[in-house]
Enzyme design. Structure first.
Site, PDB file in Angstrom:
ATOM      1  N   ASP A  73       5.573   2.653   3.498  1.00 29.24           N
ATOM      2  CA  ASP A  73       6.360   3.537   4.369  1.00 29.24           C
ATOM      3  C   ASP A  73       6.929   2.807   5.581  1.00 29.24           C
ATOM      4  OD1 ASP A  73       3.981   3.168   5.679  1.00 29.24           O
ATOM      5  OD2 ASP A  73       3.528   5.292   5.960  1.00 29.24           O
ATOM      6  N   GLN A 129      -5.061   3.655  -7.184  1.00 29.67           N
ATOM      7  CA  GLN A 129      -6.166   4.004  -6.284  1.00 29.67           C
ATOM      8  C   GLN A 129      -6.364   5.507  -6.482  1.00 29.67           C
ATOM      9  OE1 GLN A 129      -5.302   4.242  -2.114  1.00 29.67           O
ATOM     10  NE2 GLN A 129      -7.408   3.792  -1.486  1.00 29.67           N
ATOM     11  N   LEU A 138       0.857  -1.192   0.000  1.00 27.48           N
ATOM     12  CA  LEU A 138       0.000   0.000   0.000  1.00 27.48           C
ATOM     13  C   LEU A 138       0.889   1.236   0.000  1.00 27.48           C
ATOM     14  CD1 LEU A 138      -2.760  -1.022   2.573  1.00 27.48           C
ATOM     15  CD2 LEU A 138      -2.549  -1.598   0.143  1.00 27.48           C
ATOM     16  N   ASN A 170      42.853  17.103 -23.411  1.00 23.77           N
ATOM     17  CA  ASN A 170      42.117  16.082 -24.157  1.00 23.77           C
ATOM     18  C   ASN A 170      40.964  16.656 -24.948  1.00 23.77           C
ATOM     19  OD1 ASN A 170      40.866  16.679 -21.668  1.00 23.77           O
ATOM     20  ND2 ASN A 170      39.653  14.807 -21.784  1.00 23.77           N
ATOM     21  N   TYR A 171      40.638  17.924 -24.739  1.00 25.78           N
ATOM     22  CA  TYR A 171      39.418  18.494 -25.306  1.00 25.78           C
ATOM     23  C   TYR A 171      39.784  19.716 -26.127  1.00 25.78           C
ATOM     24  CZ  TYR A 171      34.598  20.319 -25.245  1.00 25.78           C
ATOM     25  OH  TYR A 171      33.350  20.772 -25.574  1.00 25.78           O
ATOM     26  N   ALA A 197      60.692  19.467 -18.152  1.00 27.21           N
ATOM     27  CA  ALA A 197      59.665  20.240 -17.454  1.00 27.21           C
ATOM     28  C   ALA A 197      59.189  21.419 -18.293  1.00 27.21           C
ATOM     29  CB  ALA A 197      60.210  20.736 -16.124  1.00 27.21           C
ATOM     30  N   GLU A 218      -8.717   2.113  15.843  1.00 28.98           N
ATOM     31  CA  GLU A 218      -7.854   3.211  15.404  1.00 28.98           C
ATOM     32  C   GLU A 218      -7.806   4.282  16.481  1.00 28.98           C
ATOM     33  OE1 GLU A 218      -5.896   3.341  12.549  1.00 28.98           O
ATOM     34  OE2 GLU A 218      -6.475   1.258  12.817  1.00 28.98           O
ATOM     35  N   ARG A 269      60.485  24.625 -24.840  1.00 36.17           N
ATOM     36  CA  ARG A 269      60.291  25.780 -23.956  1.00 36.17           C
ATOM     37  C   ARG A 269      61.063  26.957 -24.521  1.00 36.17           C
ATOM     38  NH1 ARG A 269      64.387  23.158 -19.665  1.00 36.17           N
ATOM     39  NH2 ARG A 269      62.682  21.832 -19.039  1.00 36.17           N
ATOM     40  N   ARG A 294       2.719  14.677   6.582  1.00 32.24           N
ATOM     41  CA  ARG A 294       3.647  15.149   7.607  1.00 32.24           C
ATOM     42  C   ARG A 294       5.091  15.239   7.118  1.00 32.24           C
ATOM     43  NH1 ARG A 294       2.165  11.196  12.319  1.00 32.24           N
ATOM     44  NH2 ARG A 294       1.073  10.120  10.644  1.00 32.24           N
TER      45      ARG A 294
END
Ligand code: UD1
Ligand code: CA
Length: 459
Positions: free
Chosen positions: A103, A74, A9, A385-386, A422, A153, A439, A16
């Site tokens: 629940d 339902q 169900l 890479n892009y 480097a 209840e 470089r 709440r």
């Protein structure tokens, strides 16, 4: 044996929770409440699982495209009895029906098996529990003989009834044939004007059908989520159980209250999990590995004796044995490391393979890269890479030494044994075995003076 049909169900709104999200879509340990309940149902190997949904219907179904259940709508929430009635047309008379609540997520398989056994045949069984604070729950009424006589209840209960501490968890099992008959007789003459499923218990008593009550093994199994505080409490209890399971399997958990498992984990013996580790999805950690504080690891396999240091974030990666990772490393999807790899602080790796014994210890980005064995990648080196439109691959072969601060502009291959000085920006393939530098030549300007501010004139 009678076929088992489970009905969950899940049509209520959960007022709440104070949420736009339907209650059963709230998550506990990374999975929706409904997924937890459906998983518990699945472990019983039923003929069918029916989910009665209603409030936020499209979202509830949409959030669970892979759940193998029959969805029953339902359209108006007229009570738990009315909810079960929606599922009954698809359930054969000879079936045993088990009713679960969407629940109540932590219900245990063994408790459910006991309930089904007690409710099979011409009988009805309900799970009840003695609690310190029964407020909000239906109370179990018992006759002088101690047998269950009915359920009242809270809204309809007298002061005396309200003092009863045995509560109805809502979970019950009974024969489909009997339930069908009782549901047809439900009335709405109660304070809430609803069709109460709980009224079938008094009907069973009236029809001379045996009613039995089953106690859960642990109290938290039957706790429901009605508000966010209860959700947080169940999350903690669930996490504590996970930590205990790992500790029993030989894992050192530095603080069981500071470990979060949101998925399925398989952790070998003598693994150490430091504080604030979060494991998500499917995570496998090999024997003797250690995970430092504040690591987030998702859908990843980690080999034996690998050490992951603090504040490392890993997603969809495969890490070999005896590696040293982090602190502050980040692995994005598609990362695969062989054994004895070192990836240090502020290094990001994405969609890349790194070969045995290779190292990238500081401030590096490896994206779409193939790194061979025994490669050293210097501090601050990045793969470009892009190009703004496409991603390209970088290949770094075995025994390469890349100096610090190098930019490798992909697509590019650095051949085996090469050394790159480097600071290079490398745009063409690098030959094997020799030194490549790229470089600007360093020059010194002898009589150059730094600019200075003019002194302010004082009138
Ligand atoms: C119900 C029980 C109460 C029990 C408590 C345990 C009834 C009448 N009362 O009360 O005895 O102690 O659960 O938590 O059964 N639902 C629907 N459609 C509806 C109404 C409810 O699907 O029309 C679903 C809800 O989504 C929820 C479950 O049924 O999963 C229980 O409904 P809820 O409104 O929470 O029932 P309670 O008032 O808590
Ligand atoms: Ca409830």
């Amino acid at each position: 044996m009678a076929p088992l049909h489970v009905v969950i169900l899940a049509a209520g709104q959960g007022k709440r929770m104070k949420s736009r999200l339907p209650k059963v879509l709230h998550r506990l340990a990374g999975r929706t409440l409904l997924e937890h309940v459906a998983a518990a149902a699945r472990r019983l190997d039923p003929a069918r699982i029916h989910v009665v949904y209603g409030h936020g219907g499209a979202r509830v179904r949409g959030a669970h495209p892979a759940l193998e259940v029959s969805w029953v709508e339902q359209s108006e929430q007229r009570g738990t009895g009315h909810a079960l009635e929606q599922a009954m047309p698809a359930i054969p008379d000879e079936a045993t029906v088990l009713v679960l609540y969407g629940d109540v997520p932590l219900i245990d398989t063994a408790t459910l098996q006991d309930t089904i056994a007690a409710g099979a045949g011409d009988a009805i069984a309900l799970i009840t529990a003695e609690v310190d604070d029964p407020s909000g729950y239906g109370r179990i009424l018992r006759g002088d003989d101690g047998r269950v006589a009915g359920i009242v209840e809270e809204a309809d209960a007298s002061a005396a009834d309200r003092a009863i501490r045995e509560i109805n968890t809502g979970i019950l099992a009974a024969s489909a044939h009997r339930l069908r008959g009782w549901l047809a007789r439900l009335e709405e003459n109660n304070v809430q004007g609803e069709r109460y499923l709980t009224d079938v218990v008094a009907m069973a008593v009236g029809d001379g059908v045996p009613v039995s009550s089953v106690s859960p093994l642990a109290a938290e199994e039957v706790l429901g989520v009605n508000d966010r505080a209860q959700l947080a409490m169940l999350e903690r209890r669930y996490q504590r159980r996970q930590a205990q399971r790992l500790m029993r399997a030989g894992v050192t958990v530095m603080d069981p209250a500071r470990l979060d498992i949101r998925g399925e984990v398989e952790v070998g013996p003598d693994v150490v999990l430091d504080v604030n580790v979060i494991l998500e999805g499917r995570v496998v950690i090999g024997e003797g590995a250690s995970i430092g504080p504040n690591c987030v690891i998702r859908d990843t396999e980690i080999g034996p004796h690998t050490r992951i240091f603090a504040n490392t974030v890993i997603e969809q990666a495969h890490i070999g044995s005896d590696c040293n990772i982090g602190p502050f490393a980040r692995f994005r999807p598609g990362t695969s490391l062989a054994d004895e790899v070192h990836i240090g602080n502020f290094v990001e790796v994405k969609n890349s393979r790194v070969g045995h014994g290779s190292k990238a210890n500081h401030l590096t980005y490896l994206g779409d890269t193939e790194v061979g064995k025994h490669v050293n990648v210097g501090a601050g080196t990045i793969t470009c890479n892009y190009d703004g439109a496409e991603k390209h691959r970088t290949v770094i072969e075995d025994d390469v030494f890349v100096g610090s601060g190098v930019e490798l502009v992909a697509p590019i291959t650095v051949h085996a044994g090469a050394t790159i000085g480097a600071g290079a920006t490398v745009t063409k393939d690098v030959p094997a075995g020799v030194l490549t530098v790229s470089r600007g030549r360093q020059t010194t300007i002898e009589n150059w003076r730094r600019p200075r501010k003019k002194p302010k004139s004082s009138e």
